[in-house]
Design a protein around this motif. Structure first.
Motif, mmCIF file in Angstrom:
data_model
loop_
_atom_site.group_PDB
_atom_site.id
_atom_site.type_symbol
_atom_site.label_atom_id
_atom_site.label_comp_id
_atom_site.label_asym_id
_atom_site.label_seq_id
_atom_site.Cartn_x
_atom_site.Cartn_y
_atom_site.Cartn_z
ATOM 1 N N GLY A 245 0.786 -1.225 0.000
ATOM 2 C CA GLY A 245 0.000 0.000 0.000
ATOM 3 C C GLY A 245 0.818 1.275 0.000
ATOM 4 N N GLY A 246 2.134 1.160 -0.170
ATOM 5 C CA GLY A 246 3.023 2.324 -0.171
ATOM 6 C C GLY A 246 3.786 2.511 1.123
ATOM 7 N N VAL A 449 3.534 2.924 -9.764
ATOM 8 C CA VAL A 449 4.333 1.699 -9.796
ATOM 9 C C VAL A 449 5.430 1.875 -10.842
ATOM 10 N N THR A 450 6.596 1.276 -10.581
ATOM 11 C CA THR A 450 7.672 1.225 -11.586
ATOM 12 C C THR A 450 7.807 -0.199 -12.103
ATOM 13 N N ILE A 451 7.847 -0.342 -13.417
ATOM 14 C CA ILE A 451 8.220 -1.607 -14.051
ATOM 15 C C ILE A 451 9.631 -1.425 -14.591
ATOM 16 N N ALA A 452 10.537 -2.325 -14.198
ATOM 17 C CA ALA A 452 11.950 -2.196 -14.576
ATOM 18 C C ALA A 452 12.342 -3.329 -15.522
ATOM 19 N N PRO A 453 12.370 -3.057 -16.818
ATOM 20 C CA PRO A 453 12.767 -4.103 -17.765
ATOM 21 C C PRO A 453 14.261 -4.370 -17.715
ATOM 22 N N ILE A 505 -0.551 -2.700 -4.634
ATOM 23 C CA ILE A 505 0.817 -2.397 -5.054
ATOM 24 C C ILE A 505 0.915 -0.892 -5.259
ATOM 25 N N ASN A 506 1.762 -0.239 -4.488
ATOM 26 C CA ASN A 506 1.885 1.221 -4.570
ATOM 27 C C ASN A 506 3.309 1.621 -4.212
ATOM 28 N N GLY A 507 3.989 2.296 -5.144
ATOM 29 C CA GLY A 507 5.363 2.717 -4.905
ATOM 30 C C GLY A 507 6.393 1.641 -5.170
#
Length: 537
Positions: A245-246, A449-453, A505-507
């Protein structure tokens, strides 16, 4: 169910199945079509509850503090089921909340035995039996990431489980087996309820510490585990996804959320799903990863605005999605263009539900002595300032909606490369930008949210290879899964974290990198020519 169908049906073994998250996991994997093997300390009620999911599901009592019990469990599994596709290591001994001086050696050892050694033995025996395509997901905890008083044994065991997730992911990638974990924050489970009942936790105070103002639900943990176990996460291994939740994104004195009266409704029950089509803006959506993301949302029935510096490409992608979508030219380095674009989107579509910041450029691969401030500014202006401006303007048209902002980071966030100073700095900036916004915007109902490829087969990577700036064969040897990912791998992850299934999902940062950021050894992470290939279940 016929014996032949049982043999063909994928099997999920879930430990700690009688607990709050465990029961939610049973529902999640039953919905996904798995045959369930529920494992817990003896619980007669659970065996009966499994019948609600249909025939063929099984319960087996097992003490995870006993390796002999674990070995007996797998001998039974071999005879009764004969296959295993997913293991969820969910069982755990909760924190005693005892001070360091009051914690006995026996209690400390027991926590490590049940929460770390037991899951290791479960994973070891599962991997012996899994075919390529098998998945192991561990339930860790934010207690294994952030220090807390009076949780010594529990926190140490969960930190160990996180590390083991990464090392097993690297070792077993060659077998075609993926290993991931989630790190839950406070979840409304019987374990947490007991902490409150015994006076060891003040849940009203806990809610004020969480940017979105409530504890998580068991189904919110189960849905993330279900995604990590799914084919849509096929390039995710060694990742630990914070589902808090962050909580971990808030880092200042005071409270993260205003006081909450009573128990929030969303803490008790899953809200009714949103029936309307979402308005999704994909910045940098003209090709590569951005195009794949736009297509994934379009396929799901969302209305997609494809924004790209190359306006013709953006319009072509939008047109290919069908009626109702929009393509527009947008240079994220021009403030006035960004402001005008989102104002127009607000007028035409009534607002924005999801923003995906994918626009980015590579740096010049020059040694630091040859780089100037202008070189850094060129990369930062697109990758960071542009993303910030798009987020700022999107927020202005998210009022009244529970918006989601997904920023595209990189493995460079965690492991910067020399001499790619500007690019690494830009992606580290994106990660912390995501966290800052999670802490600020959570009380307003928004998530970030960050998605890191990792290395993905895109036109940009192809250009780097053609110019001799990267060696793809060397890269494959550095990746535990022994290959680059695809744009669709990233698109699936972005679509999931933007969905209601990822509502807690947060942060967080989610690595989709084939295990790159989990490998810390000298030498090669894989031998691509001998890599196991994933088989369908």
């Amino acid at each position: 169910m016929s014996e032949n169908n049982e043999q063909m049906q994928p099997v999920a073994l879930i430990t700690g199945a009688a607990g709050g998250i465990g029961r939610a996991l049973l529902a999640e994997f039953a919905d996904r079509g798995y045959r369930l093997v529920a494992v817990d300390i003896a619980d007669g009620a659970l065996a009966g509850e499994l019948q609600t999911y249909g025939d063929g599901h099984l319960f087996k009592a097992c003490d995870l503090g006993s390796e002999a019990d674990i070995m007996a469990l797998y001998e039974w599994l071999d005879a009764a089921v004969g296959r295993l596709d997913v293991l969820v290591n969910n069982a755990a001994l909760g924190p005693t909340m005892a001070s360091t001086k009051a914690t006995s050696a026996a209690d400390f050892r027991k926590a490590l035995q049940v929460n770390l050694i037991g899951p290791f033995a479960m994973a070891r025996e599962a991997a012996r039996r899994m075919r390529p395509g098998g998945v192991i997901v561990n339930t860790a905890s934010m207690a294994g990431v952030l220090g807390n008083p009076r949780r010594n044994a529990y926190a140490a065991s969960k930190a160990g489980l996180i590390s083991m997730t990464k090392s097993l992911a690297c070792e077993w990638a060659s077998r075609g087996i993926r290993v991931n974990a989630i790190a839950p924050g406070y979840v409304r489970t019987p374990m947490v309820a007991e902490l409150e009942r015994s006076g060891k936790a003040d849940l009203a105070l806990v809610r004020r510490r969480i940017p979105i103002g409530r504890m998580g639900r068991p189904d919110e943990m189960a849905s993330v585990i279900g995604f990590l176990a799914s084919p849509e996460a096929r390039y995710v291994t060694g990742s630990v996804v914070s589902v808090d939740g962050g909580w971990a994104s808030f880092n200042q004195p005071g409270f993260a959320h205003p006081p909450v009266e009573g128990t929030p409704a969303e803490e008790l029950d899953r809200p009714a799903p949103n029936a309307r089509s979402r308005i999704v803006v994909v910045v940098g959506g003209g090709r590569g990863i951005g195009e794949a993301i736009a297509r994934r949302f379009g396929e799901a029935g969302d209305t997609v605005i494809v924004a790209d510096k190359d306006g013709a490409t953006a319009k072509a992608v939008a047109a290919s999605l069908g009626e109702g979508h929009l393509g527009l030219a947008l240079d994220v380095t021009v403030d006035a263009e960004v402001e005008a674009a989102f104002a127009e989107i607000g007028r035409r579509f009534g607002g924005v539900d999801v923003l995906v910041n994918d626009a980015a450029i590579a740096d010049d691969f020059k040694p630091a002595f040859d780089q100037t401030g202008a070189d850094l500014e060129r990369t930062l202006s697109v990758n960071v300032t542009g993303a910030f401006l798009c987020a700022r303007e999107a927020l202005k048209v998210m009022d009244g909606r529970k918006g989601v902002i997904v920023n595209l980071g990189s493995i460079n966030t965690f492991l910067p490369f020399a001499p790619r100073h500007a690019y690494g700095a830009s992606k580290a900036a994106i990660d912390i930008l995501t966290r800052c916004m999670a802490a600020e915007l959570g009380p307003e109902g928004h998530r970030t949210v960050t998605i890191a490829p990792g290395y993905i087969r895109t036109p940009g990577v192809a250009a780097l290879e053609a110019s001799g700036r990267i060696d793809v064969n060397a890269l494959r040897r550095r990746i535990p899964m022994a290959d680059l990912g695809t744009p669709e791998d990233i698109a699936h992850a972005v679509h999931f974290v933007a969905s209601e299934a990822a509502s807690y999902i947060n942060g967080s940062i989610v690595y989709v990198d084939g295990g790159w950021t989990s490998f810390g050894n000298a030498g090669h992470a894989s031998a691509p020519d001998t890599q196991a290939k994933e088989e369908p279940a």
